[in-house]
Design an enzyme around this catalytic site. Structure first.
Site, short mmCIF file in Angstrom:
data_model
loop_
_atom_site.label_atom_id
_atom_site.label_comp_id
_atom_site.label_asym_id
_atom_site.label_seq_id
_atom_site.Cartn_x
_atom_site.Cartn_y
_atom_site.Cartn_z
N GLU A 149 0.83 -1.21 -0.05
CA GLU A 149 0.16 -0.04 -0.10
C GLU A 149 0.79 1.27 -0.02
O GLU A 149 0.47 2.18 -0.77
CB GLU A 149 -1.08 0.04 1.27
CG GLU A 149 -1.94 -1.03 1.15
CD GLU A 149 -1.33 -2.28 2.06
OE1 GLU A 149 -0.17 -2.77 1.82
OE2 GLU A 149 -2.33 -2.92 2.65
N CYS A 198 -1.98 -2.75 6.95
CA CYS A 198 -1.51 -2.86 8.46
C CYS A 198 -1.62 -1.19 9.09
O CYS A 198 -2.16 -0.45 8.33
CB CYS A 198 0.16 -2.85 8.58
SG CYS A 198 1.22 -1.84 8.11
N CYS A 230 0.14 1.59 7.42
CA CYS A 230 -0.36 1.94 6.17
C CYS A 230 -1.59 2.62 6.26
O CYS A 230 -1.94 3.66 5.27
CB CYS A 230 -0.52 0.64 5.17
SG CYS A 230 0.90 -0.04 4.68
#
Ligand code: THU
Length: 159
Positions: A74, A111, A114
């Site tokens: 990402e 996560c 991100c």
């Protein structure tokens, strides 16, 4: 004493229920998993973003022998977009993960780090970013990163 209850609305789609644009974006994220550099975890993540100009840009996770120097799919993708298309808003991001020869059965979710980076993009352009989290069985969709990052820290706190 009082209690605060936070609720999150997640729309769950099958791939057939997604529209053509979403299907294309998910396909790009799935394709991007195949170019991930993951010699350590072998967990290949792909991300694809839809820009306001209609372009789709994809990226993947890039690992490193010094583990923390690697970067998630990402952030690799979003930072590339910020670096090369600084004025383009990101309308939607799709994420997919490929592990042990197949796409994951559980949806892949960004996560914490991100999520924070996606939030920065939302705040920077003052526009929510739709997030499509793919699995072989279903796709989770939220309308904004704020849905999956409650009580977030953002630029407004620095004012
Ligand atoms: N990873 C991502 O690229 N995105 C996520 O949303 C979760 C984790 C990567 C980091 C690392 O390369 C591998 O997946 C295993 O954690």
């Amino acid at each position: 004493m009082k209690e605060i209850n936070l609720t999150t609305k997640i729309t769950v789609y099958t791939i057939e229920e997604c529209n053509e644009t979403e299907k294309n974006l998910i396909e790009a994220a799935k394709k991007a998993t195949q170019h991930a550099y993951v010699p350590y975890s072998k967990f290949s993540v792909g991300a694809a973003v839809l820009l306001e100009n209609g372009e789709i840009i994809s990226g993947n996770n890039q690992e490193n022998a010094a583990y923390p120097s690697g970067l998630c799919a990402e952030r690799t993708t979003v930072f590339f977009v910020n670096a090369n298309y600084p004025d383009q808003k990101i309308l939607t991001i799709a994420i997919a993960a490929f592990y042990k020869g197949k796409f994951t059965k559980e949806v892949i979710t960004p996560c914490g780090a991100c999520r924070q980076v996606l939030l920065e993009v939302e705040n920077r352009f003052n526009m929510p970013m739709k997030i499509l989290m793919y699995s072989e069985e279903e796709i989770y969709c939220v309308k904004s990163v704020k849905d999956i990052l409650p009580l977030s820290f953002g630029d407004s706190m620095l004012r």
